[in-house]
Design a protein around this motif. Structure first.
Motif, mmCIF file in Angstrom:
data_model
loop_
_atom_site.group_PDB
_atom_site.id
_atom_site.type_symbol
_atom_site.label_atom_id
_atom_site.label_comp_id
_atom_site.label_asym_id
_atom_site.label_seq_id
_atom_site.Cartn_x
_atom_site.Cartn_y
_atom_site.Cartn_z
ATOM 1 N N SER I 33 9.558 78.746 36.054
ATOM 2 C CA SER I 33 9.987 77.818 37.116
ATOM 3 C C SER I 33 11.108 78.423 37.948
ATOM 4 N N PRO I 34 11.131 78.095 39.239
ATOM 5 C CA PRO I 34 12.259 78.567 40.059
ATOM 6 C C PRO I 34 13.595 78.032 39.568
ATOM 7 N N ILE I 35 13.572 76.895 38.894
ATOM 8 C CA ILE I 35 14.835 76.356 38.374
ATOM 9 C C ILE I 35 15.393 77.290 37.306
ATOM 10 N N VAL I 36 14.537 77.745 36.414
ATOM 11 C CA VAL I 36 15.000 78.638 35.345
ATOM 12 C C VAL I 36 15.468 79.975 35.920
ATOM 13 N N ILE I 37 14.721 80.495 36.858
ATOM 14 C CA ILE I 37 15.094 81.795 37.437
ATOM 15 C C ILE I 37 16.424 81.697 38.173
ATOM 16 N N THR I 38 16.571 80.642 38.953
ATOM 17 C CA THR I 38 17.830 80.481 39.689
ATOM 18 C C THR I 38 18.988 80.288 38.719
ATOM 19 N N ALA I 39 18.783 79.453 37.714
ATOM 20 C CA ALA I 39 19.846 79.210 36.732
ATOM 21 C C ALA I 39 20.238 80.510 36.031
ATOM 22 N N ALA I 40 19.243 81.347 35.730
ATOM 23 C CA ALA I 40 19.550 82.621 35.070
ATOM 24 C C ALA I 40 20.380 83.514 35.979
ATOM 25 N N LEU I 41 20.004 83.565 37.250
ATOM 26 C CA LEU I 41 20.746 84.432 38.176
ATOM 27 C C LEU I 41 22.136 83.881 38.470
ATOM 28 N N LEU I 42 22.330 82.595 38.185
ATOM 29 C CA LEU I 42 23.669 81.999 38.326
ATOM 30 C C LEU I 42 24.429 82.020 37.002
ATOM 31 N N GLY I 43 23.856 82.671 35.978
ATOM 32 C CA GLY I 43 24.606 82.868 34.735
ATOM 33 C C GLY I 43 24.462 81.793 33.689
ATOM 34 N N GLN I 44 23.389 80.980 33.762
ATOM 35 C CA GLN I 44 23.245 79.881 32.813
ATOM 36 C C GLN I 44 21.990 79.994 31.945
ATOM 37 N N MET I 45 21.075 80.834 32.295
ATOM 38 C CA MET I 45 19.889 81.062 31.477
ATOM 39 C C MET I 45 19.738 82.582 31.343
ATOM 40 N N PHE I 120 13.365 71.112 26.786
ATOM 41 C CA PHE I 120 13.542 70.322 28.001
ATOM 42 C C PHE I 120 12.985 71.098 29.181
ATOM 43 N N ASP I 121 12.340 70.408 30.100
ATOM 44 C CA ASP I 121 11.957 71.060 31.349
ATOM 45 C C ASP I 121 12.133 70.090 32.500
ATOM 46 N N MET I 122 12.178 70.620 33.695
ATOM 47 C CA MET I 122 12.407 69.742 34.827
ATOM 48 C C MET I 122 11.780 70.297 36.103
ATOM 49 N N THR I 123 11.630 69.408 37.063
ATOM 50 C CA THR I 123 11.135 69.804 38.378
ATOM 51 C C THR I 123 12.033 69.175 39.427
ATOM 52 N N MET I 124 12.048 69.772 40.594
ATOM 53 C CA MET I 124 12.817 69.220 41.708
ATOM 54 C C MET I 124 11.999 69.464 42.966
ATOM 55 N N GLU I 125 11.757 68.426 43.760
ATOM 56 C CA GLU I 125 10.946 68.619 44.953
ATOM 57 C C GLU I 125 11.340 67.646 46.058
ATOM 58 N N ARG I 126 10.852 67.910 47.235
ATOM 59 C CA ARG I 126 11.094 67.040 48.385
ATOM 60 C C ARG I 126 10.055 65.933 48.395
ATOM 61 N N LYS I 131 12.078 56.682 55.917
ATOM 62 C CA LYS I 131 13.489 56.339 56.137
ATOM 63 C C LYS I 131 14.407 57.524 55.865
ATOM 64 N N GLY I 132 13.804 58.654 55.635
ATOM 65 C CA GLY I 132 14.610 59.839 55.297
ATOM 66 C C GLY I 132 14.083 60.426 54.005
ATOM 67 N N ASP I 133 13.821 61.719 54.012
ATOM 68 C CA ASP I 133 13.239 62.336 52.817
ATOM 69 C C ASP I 133 14.168 62.200 51.611
ATOM 70 N N ARG I 134 13.533 62.288 50.444
ATOM 71 C CA ARG I 134 14.279 62.069 49.206
ATOM 72 C C ARG I 134 14.178 63.299 48.300
ATOM 73 N N VAL I 135 15.198 63.464 47.464
ATOM 74 C CA VAL I 135 15.153 64.477 46.415
ATOM 75 C C VAL I 135 14.515 63.830 45.205
ATOM 76 N N LYS I 136 13.449 64.429 44.718
ATOM 77 C CA LYS I 136 12.740 63.851 43.575
ATOM 78 C C LYS I 136 12.890 64.784 42.384
ATOM 79 N N ILE I 137 13.387 64.234 41.319
ATOM 80 C CA ILE I 137 13.639 65.033 40.123
ATOM 81 C C ILE I 137 12.842 64.470 38.967
ATOM 82 N N ILE J 137 11.879 61.219 32.500
ATOM 83 C CA ILE J 137 12.751 60.542 33.453
ATOM 84 C C ILE J 137 12.384 60.970 34.861
ATOM 85 N N GLY J 138 12.252 60.001 35.734
ATOM 86 C CA GLY J 138 12.000 60.306 37.136
ATOM 87 C C GLY J 138 13.161 59.768 37.965
#
Lengths: 149, 149, 149, 149, 149, 149, 149, 149, 149, 149
Positions: I33-45, I120-126, I131-137, J137-138
């Motif tokens: 996942s891009p979340i894992v890759i980004t977190a790793a490059l930021l020093g958390q995974m 644990f796993d997660m996703t994040m998307e638009r 009424k305005g786009d939302r962050v969906k997690i 969780i959503g």
């Protein structure tokens, strides 16, 4: 290069060139408030690319600093909490004294929700007064209702 | 009886009588801002004796509570710092984001000194807006110069 | 260059040249108190340009340091709170012991308001005493009334 | 009965009898400073037995409260640190701004040691001033040299 | 050069030359306790000029470091509070367990006042014991009476 | 009934009966140090059953309080850290100033390990002195070597 | 050179040479537990001189680093408390959940005292399990009785 | 009724009936560890309904307390962090000293993940030893791998 | 080289090469996942060796940085708690508001235990919205039952 | 009556009547999420008047409690930060590990701004899974752009 290093470069250039924030603002942007421009150069807001271009030129900033000025910073400008500097502390004291009052009056007028600190703008100006001039601050934040779902 | 107990008595009376802060303000004072009156009833400001008299009558407060409302309180309304309540936190966030900017711009305009939080007044009102109404806050504090001696 | 770096330059120059704060004060200013001059050189107050000029000459400070000494600093001189150094802690202890007493007596004499720490001056001197000399401190701050609005 | 409960009894009696600290001081002691008497009644100092006798009579305090007033309290009057109340905070701010300056100047004048907060006395008075009256504070503490051994 | 840098220079020299604190003390001073000398070299006390001279020679310290060792330091040696190091924590634990007891017994014997930490001396030695040797500490501080005024 | 309530009962009885800790100690135990007995009655140590019996009789304590006095308490006597009371703070200051020195000297004499705060005893007495009597404290704690395994 | 710098040298060498803690332990010591050796190389324990010799050779450490590894460190390995790293936090959580239980059961079995963290040893191993292998930890600390005196 | 009140009821009943945790455990459950039962009665775990039934009968607990004992508590047993009680602090100290070591060794043996504090069990027993008995603790927690996704 | 230095190298390279996290992710891994890759490059995974290889090539990282990216980091990405940055603070606020609710509902549905933050796993998307786009997690964590033993 | 007292009344009624949150939700509201209803009854959200009416009837709440349930609470449900309860802590840990990652990815997708925690809704459900069921969780929050002005 970190954001803090960019801020230090900005402050050194401003000091050695004898510039004021007002002068920097006038050179960097016409449409944006001096508050936003100053906050960006202090590491709390971002500049638009053309603003960063002008700021970098005016302040002799290196390429990486110019890019960093367009990036969204990790916000939070206070080295300690509560702030030790008297100018900033007085704002903190207003929250200590008026915090619950603001909460009550906002809720009574608008219902459950908050004043946005994101969809927010402000002004700061000198208010002449015979007994001593005053600092006049205007704030305006969109009211956001707590969503019921 | 402590100041906190007076505040709880006030809140219970307001709730059970179905009063708003606006109604309380109108009954308690004509010349003083609703912000000051509300802050006093929440334990952060003091009432004038005649205001306390009217407040005690309206809210059925005992004699000691009435006197306490005229006393100068130990100020500080927040149970935790930073404040956990979202409405109040947003003001705290503004200090985190804009604190150093306010410092720079106040100093550039006025020189070394502060905006007083004591010789200070404020307003809060609804600002109609098509995209959603806004909370509009006006603050005005006397500028105090650092004395050189 | 940061303010902290300027303070370190000042302390090194003072040490290597064998100067006292008294001597520095005499060379830097005649009209300003030694307390203000010392505080400025320690990063808590600002110097007037001509004072900074003399200080820079006396202490061999570089151009940027000279300008920084005329800038308004981010105030707050204590690396930890409560302060660990015994000299400074004793002042903190006085607030712990007498804080509420000062509040009561100031309010009883002056009404609701504060003693300003901005429109403020002080003196510090040796008070000869047979049982051991004493440190004598005089403080004077303008009383500021809480504005009612 | 705890010390805090005695302080609350004192404050209630003072309030309901409409007494000032000045009046209480005059009834309780002639030789002791009003600062010490007020501090003792606020739980930070102790009263002499005859002073406690008079205070208990004046304020209708029960026997145990009278004895507690002669006991040495666990000192420390501030509910939070830094203090949230503006009057008391200003003193704290003075330490933040001047702490290291006081340290330097005391050491330069007296050598290594401290100003005692125990062998200490103080005065507080109104200083008339055309631009607004001032709070004038005088402090005097014995200098204690660090023992070399 | 900061005090912390001097301490690091001292520790490196001590380590590379294979010296003990006992040996350093014997070379630096005859009349002063090894506790004071060690504390000074760790940045918490000051040395007399002749002691600093000898310490600088023994440890090959530069001129500025030698002067700094004679200056009065900003005291406070613990990187965190409570201290994480087990040796130092045990002393902190003694205050947690015995603090209020010491207060009661000192007051009962001496009246209102404190044991000075300034007019203070101490010893530390090995106490042979069949079940395991013990650390024996002797402390002696002047009792200071709270001044009544 | 909590331990804190037992301590309050003890203090009230001591106060109303006009007893000193010395008198209480003499009535409660012959073989145990007054420091231990006082600490137990302040909620930091436990009493032996026969000691608790005598203490309960002397101080008119209820049955549950008597049992609680023989229980091992949750230790820690300070309402805030650092302690605000000046008597107790001075001990804390000694750790701030001498903590790293004690660590160095204990390690140099004994090797890696600690002075026990459990297998520990202490004395406190008045040391007559012409310049003012002194508080003399003796501490002795078993040295415990860090086990290598 | 500070202890933290030694730890960083160790980690870099381990990484670039592709060593495991197990391999390092085997090269550095036969009689000492891998837990102690790893803790020492991470700056929390000390090595014996011959162990430090081997570690320095294996990891190409400079002379001063080798000596520092034999010195007793200022212990405390956590950059924040509570620890943010999940592996270490879980141990902290065990104290939050079981702390008072351990206290009760140790006291019931052994009386008043503590489990030593100094005269202490431990093991850590993999415990095969069909539902997923487990981390098995064994701890053993000498019980130390509170001395009565 | 809060969980804390239930714990206090349990402790009072245990004390007045002269029960030990061992006796309570034997009466309340045969299959569950005394550690779990004690932790539940101290407010950190839950009891099964039949266990709560027996506990309530043994300790004369009211109906609501019985139900609360079967509820999942808000965990966290320490009134301060770090814990001031010496028994519990020693466990905290082990984390300070060994935390990073445990992290390294667990990762080297198992890879990225943690030792669960939920799928976890433990034992505590007396380990006879000539030089003084020891507290022996066994912990076993399932290793959980960080999920990659 | 420390993990923080690797993160700074990554950010500089990303900035100067004008890369987005999305582009980096696509080059570094297809299955993760891009979340894992980004977190790793930021020093958390951590990255898998082949991922680190590609990341190092793309970002011109030195050999040691490449290895560090495969190591398990000391997790914890926030410079202060509560986080001062508004984006991150809002998540913290959700815990303040919903924390006890999540606890109640998870327990009611699953019994005593937790949602794992490790398995644990997660996703994040638009989420497009008029009424305005939302962050969906989306988050999904294994439920772990508290082991009874 | 305070909000905390209302929450305690709710919990006692729920417990003694043997109700689940699911049953309460079904009786109190059909259109509102069980998360909102539960949060309101735990003191973090408000109920609509008709919902409060039904809740008060179901749980036998007094008149004042019913009104309080419709009032906007002072939000913040955690007795300590970081939260000591394992269920809630795991959410906090997610912020520690993923906080900066969320910030980067939200900014890359949406630009400068935040995910609202006010215009926000969420779901929580059981996700069946062979290896053990999962908590799913959503979350969905409106993206709010930082206003430029």
């Amino acid at each position: 290069m970190t954001r803090a290093e960019v801020t230090e470069l900005v402050l050194t250039a401003k000091r050695m060139k004898g510039l004021t924030w007002k002068q920097i603002h006038e050179k960097v942007s016409v449409s944006t408030s001096p508050i936003v421009i100053t906050a960006a150069l202090l590491g709390q807001m971002r500049l638009e690319p053309n603003e960063a271009e002008k700021a970098a030129e005016l302040l002799d900033l290196p390429e990486e600093a110019k890019i960093i000025l367009t990036e969204i910073p990790y916000r939070g400008s206070l080295p300690q909490v509560p702030p030790t500097d008297p100018v900033i502390y007085r704002f903190y004291e207003l929250i200590q004294v008026y915090g619950t009052t603001w909460k009550e009056l906002i809720h009574e007028e608008f219902g459950d929700g908050i004043m946005s600190a994101i969809d927010f703008d402000m002004t700061m100006e000198r208010q002449p007064d015979q007994k001593g001039d005053r600092v006049k601050i205007g704030m305006s934040g969109k009211f956001l209702s707590y969503k019921r779902y």
